[in-house]
Every structure is written in structure tokens, then in C-alpha cells.
Scaffold this active site. Sequence first.
Site, short mmCIF file in Angstrom:
data_model
loop_
_atom_site.label_atom_id
_atom_site.label_comp_id
_atom_site.label_asym_id
_atom_site.label_seq_id
_atom_site.Cartn_x
_atom_site.Cartn_y
_atom_site.Cartn_z
N HIS A 1 0.36 2.33 -3.40
CA HIS A 1 0.94 2.74 -4.67
C HIS A 1 1.44 4.18 -4.53
CE1 HIS A 1 -0.66 -0.78 -6.39
NE2 HIS A 1 -1.57 -0.30 -7.22
N CYS B 1 -6.89 1.33 -9.49
CA CYS B 1 -6.29 1.84 -8.25
C CYS B 1 -5.34 3.02 -8.47
CB CYS B 1 -5.58 0.72 -7.50
SG CYS B 1 -4.61 -0.37 -8.55
#
Lengths: 326, 326
Positions: free
Chosen positions: A238, A125
Site C-alpha cells: 500500500h 493495514c
Amino acid sequence: MRIGILGATGAVGEQMLKVMEERGIDCELRLFASQRSAGRTASFMGRDVELTLCTPQSLRGLDFLLGAAEADVSRELLPMIRESGAVYIDNSSAFRLDPDVPLVIPQINGEDALAHHGVVANPNCSTIITYMALAPVHRLSPLKTLVASTYQAVSGAGKAGLKELEDQVAALSSGQSVTPQVFPAQIAYNCIAQIGSYDSEGYTSEEMKMQNEGRKILHSPDLKVTCTCVRVPVFRSHSISATFETESHVTVEQAENAISAASGVVLMKEPVATPLDTSDQDLIYVSRLRRDLTSENGLSLWCCGDQIRKGAATNAVEIMEYLMAH
Amino acid sequence: MRIGILGATGAVGEQMLKVMEERGIDCELRLFASQRSAGRTASFMGRDVELTLCTPQSLRGLDFLLGAAEADVSRELLPMIRESGAVYIDNSSAFRLDPDVPLVIPQINGEDALAHHGVVANPNCSTIITYMALAPVHRLSPLKTLVASTYQAVSGAGKAGLKELEDQVAALSSGQSVTPQVFPAQIAYNCIAQIGSYDSEGYTSEEMKMQNEGRKILHSPDLKVTCTCVRVPVFRSHSISATFETESHVTVEQAENAISAASGVVLMKEPVATPLDTSDQDLIYVSRLRRDLTSENGLSLWCCGDQIRKGAATNAVEIMEYLMAH
């Protein structure tokens, strides 16, 4: 078209279903789950789909299988999946560095997916979010080094990670103490600079993905990356602080123009992009683009993106769409 | 000994009082506050001390004045403080880069304080925490470059910052929306990569402190720093991910030994130090020390320290102790 999702009840599996629905990918959908969830149903485009175990019979005739299971499960099931003839687009780390498996971010190296032998891997990710931001600059002049520090949401640890942050905040609010279970320390009101296991040099497995997956995606075997991965008390996007050098000089303006023109990325000059802004959507936001003061050919930026969507589910669906279109 | 604290009711001022009490610095203590708080009392070593306005009369005869007021207040009061003859140890940013004012971390450049002309400046909180971690390595071979990304607690914005995080979490828990007041965006469950105002290159005032104050403290005018300052939902300790180059090669083992031997710093190999571990104490914790993979002479580390204590109040008290001892 017959499409399956393996690990359909997890945070990423559920999101794969949602992304396919949003994009109107109409198909015969099969949802695979563990013994614990088999027999339950999930809704897809207004109809109920039953969750079943992944078996040679239930896989038969599938065109694509999107994988949202853990790496060990993925490894274990691979022979059965290969046997079924389905193209397996796996979100786990199991095959990412396998030379026979393309590792793909469609906006960067979509054409690599075409050379698959039955398996295409979805990158980590943080890797996806970071290189979505850096690739437009890399196309102007190849990336040489990257120093990255991440600010990773608890969703990276799946539903259990989301629940742990929620539960800890609630416990602390009512004066109770907390006992970490998913993360190695209390994550509420804290930052934990350890994601994954350590190698002999003191880097974590999560940190080395930024270098090793980046090299494969960008076709840059000499790319050097120092990464520090940090879990922060954020739910699902994130963020990455990235300082990087290119082979030749790229001005801030050239980098801005390249990022602005790139697909899937948004340059947000002001206000600064925050993980909260970018949650529940597919775009990667880039802010704070500026000259790196430590290096002649360096730049620095801040980027954020939804870890469950573009960082996982959406990218896998986009790989499938790329293969369908080509 | 007669000691005063300016801004005694703020987060840093209160902590200066506490640190002095813990260290048994017995003295005639005078506490200065704004009109709003004047007349109230605070407890110091079992006795009540009245908060008064800072005036030529109330300053008279002071040996030291610890400053925990904002930069503009500090600038405004300077002539009056000079007039009083007290040595002014100022935590604000007002005079840090003034060539006539020493900028001091006692464990690094305490001797600079001795050359003061009435004012000694206390560095920025992230600056103190970072260089406490890096100085032991700098003493082996001078620091050339630093790429730093910070994870800064809300206490950096004082009591109002602490309250904003608490209030936002409570509001969100009960389904209410939040309106940011102290920070430029919601800080609960978010990260904000903007602390301070932007310069023409796109760096914030907070980020440039890491370079400009670092150069002065280390006596390294050519030190180059790229810093990204990020506010995170942590209450009071700051953390910094630092990747840095030295002039000659320093091994991980040499750096470990130097940090282990340094005063005020703790090397914590495992588990990784978190901001929560380091809150409410004076030590700076260093973890994740490892080779920088992007540079021949580089190292990378993670450090945490209490922003209100060693990052502000304790460092100011230690400057005063240094001057008392020399």
C-alpha cells in the site's frame, strides 16, 4: 512456547507463519483452518504441521493465538479463545475499538499491549503504514489533522483479490471481457475509490479506520482525519499520500531526522519509494517529505509498505514478541 | 475557416482531429508534424490530409493553430506562428504562466480567452480535471486551500507512456524482466509519486501546476495548494482525490447542487466513478462528495476525467469554439 495461527491458509495467515520462521520463533505451532482446509499440512521450520479445526481441545494449552480470520469468525470464536487462556492477537477489525482491547503498533505504543485482558488488536493495514511514517513527527509535536489518500494493493482483499487482478489482466490480454467479483469494478488498469461500506456522511468503513484507530494508537482523541481509500492495480504494498498538521511548527529537517532515527522506517529521498520496492519486507519507506503549502504547521509525505507483512502479519508477530519480552 | 494542428501524430494531436470531426467543425485542415511523419496522411471527415512540416508557407492564412507539441518545440516555433497571424491555442506548458497569455477552461473562465494577443494556453491535464470539479463550488464561495493527490494515467506521457505499460505487462506475463524507459520506475503493478522535476522545496513541476495554473484560472492569486502527483497503471483517465476549503461554509447539498448544475461535469453518487468509466469521453465525473473532517469549511471529493480528451484535446478545441462564437 505454544503458538497458534487462526486462518492459517489465508494471505495473512501464511505470512504469519513465514515471519515466525524468519525470526526463528521456535515453538509448538498449531495451525487452525476451516473445514475445507483441515487435514492438509503446512511446513514450519522443516517439519509438517497439520491444519486442524479450532476447538476447545485444539486450543488447550496455547500461550498465544495469532488471528488472521475475518471479523465475524473472530467474534464468534472469542468466547472459546478466552476460555483457552491464550493471548489472542487479532488482525481482524472485530475488537480494535473496544476500550478493553489494546490496539498496538509496537514501535509506537507497545506498552499499551501490556494492559491487555486476553486480546490485543492489530490495526488496519493502511493505518499501520501511515502512522509508522507519521509517529516520529508526532513525537516532536502532536498530530492535529491528517488528509490522507491511499493507493491500496489488491492483497488487502486477500488471495481472492490477488487472483482477481491476475485473472483480469490475463483475460484482457487475450481480448476477453472481465466480470468483477471481489472488487466493485474492474481493477485491472483502473482505480476504485471505494473500500468498505459507506457511513451516513459518505465515508467508507476503511477510511474511518484511519481516524478512529489513529486516535487510539497515538492517544490523541481529538485527531481529525479526512481519508480517501482507493484500490489500485498493485499486488501487495500500500502507498499513502499524507498531508498533516502538528500542534507546533516542525521543520522538514527536524521531521527528516526523526523519521531517519525511527525504528522500522526508512527515509528514501531519491529515487522515490514505490510499492514495488517495499514488497516482501517489513520496513516502511518514506519519500517526498516536504512543507505543506496550505498550512503553517503542515508537512506532506508519501509512504509505502507491504500490506501483508508490516501492515498485518509482521505487526501481529511483533506484538507477540513484545509481550514475550516484557 | 482554416485550422491547423501542430504535433498531429501524437496522442493529443490525433485526439484533436477526432474531437473536431465529432463536433463537425468543417474547415480547411492542415496537419503539421516532424520530419519523421511528414508526407504521411491522416483522414479527416472522409478526406485524406497530408502531414507537412510547419513552415511560414504552410502556416499562411490559418485562422487557428491547435498546438500539441512539446514545450520546447512550441517556444521555438512561436515567432513563426505569430508571424502567420493564426491564433495559437497551445497545449504545452510553455506559455501558461505568461501574463500576456490567457490560460483557459471555457466552462470556468472562457471570457479570459477574448483578451488574447495571439496565444491562448490550455492548462495541464490534472489541473483541468480538478478545477472542472471544484469550480462550481468555488462559484458559491471562493476556494482557499486544496490538498490534492492524483492518480495519473500513462497517457499523460503520450503514446510512449501507453506503450510502456502495455509492453511491461506483456513482458511480466511471460516471465521477462522490464527496464523502465519512459517512467522513472516500473509502472506495471506499481505507483510512482514523481512526475516532472523537483523544485528546491521538493515539489515536482507537475504538482506546482495545480497551484499556479489554478490561481490564474480562478483569478485567485492567494489560493494555496499542496499537490502530490502519482503515476498509476491506468491507460488514459486521470483521477484526483481533492480536499479543499472555501472562504465560507458550503454544505454538501449546496455543493452537490452546484456540481449537478454545472456544464461538463457529472455528479455520480453511486457506484463510484472510476477512470475506466470516464475514458474516451469529455465529461468530468465527481464522486464521493462529503464533508472534510479536518476543517470547518472543507469538503472532499473524487473526480475522474479523460486526460487526452477534456484534459487536453477537447479543452483546446472548446477554447477555439469559444473564440469562434464570440
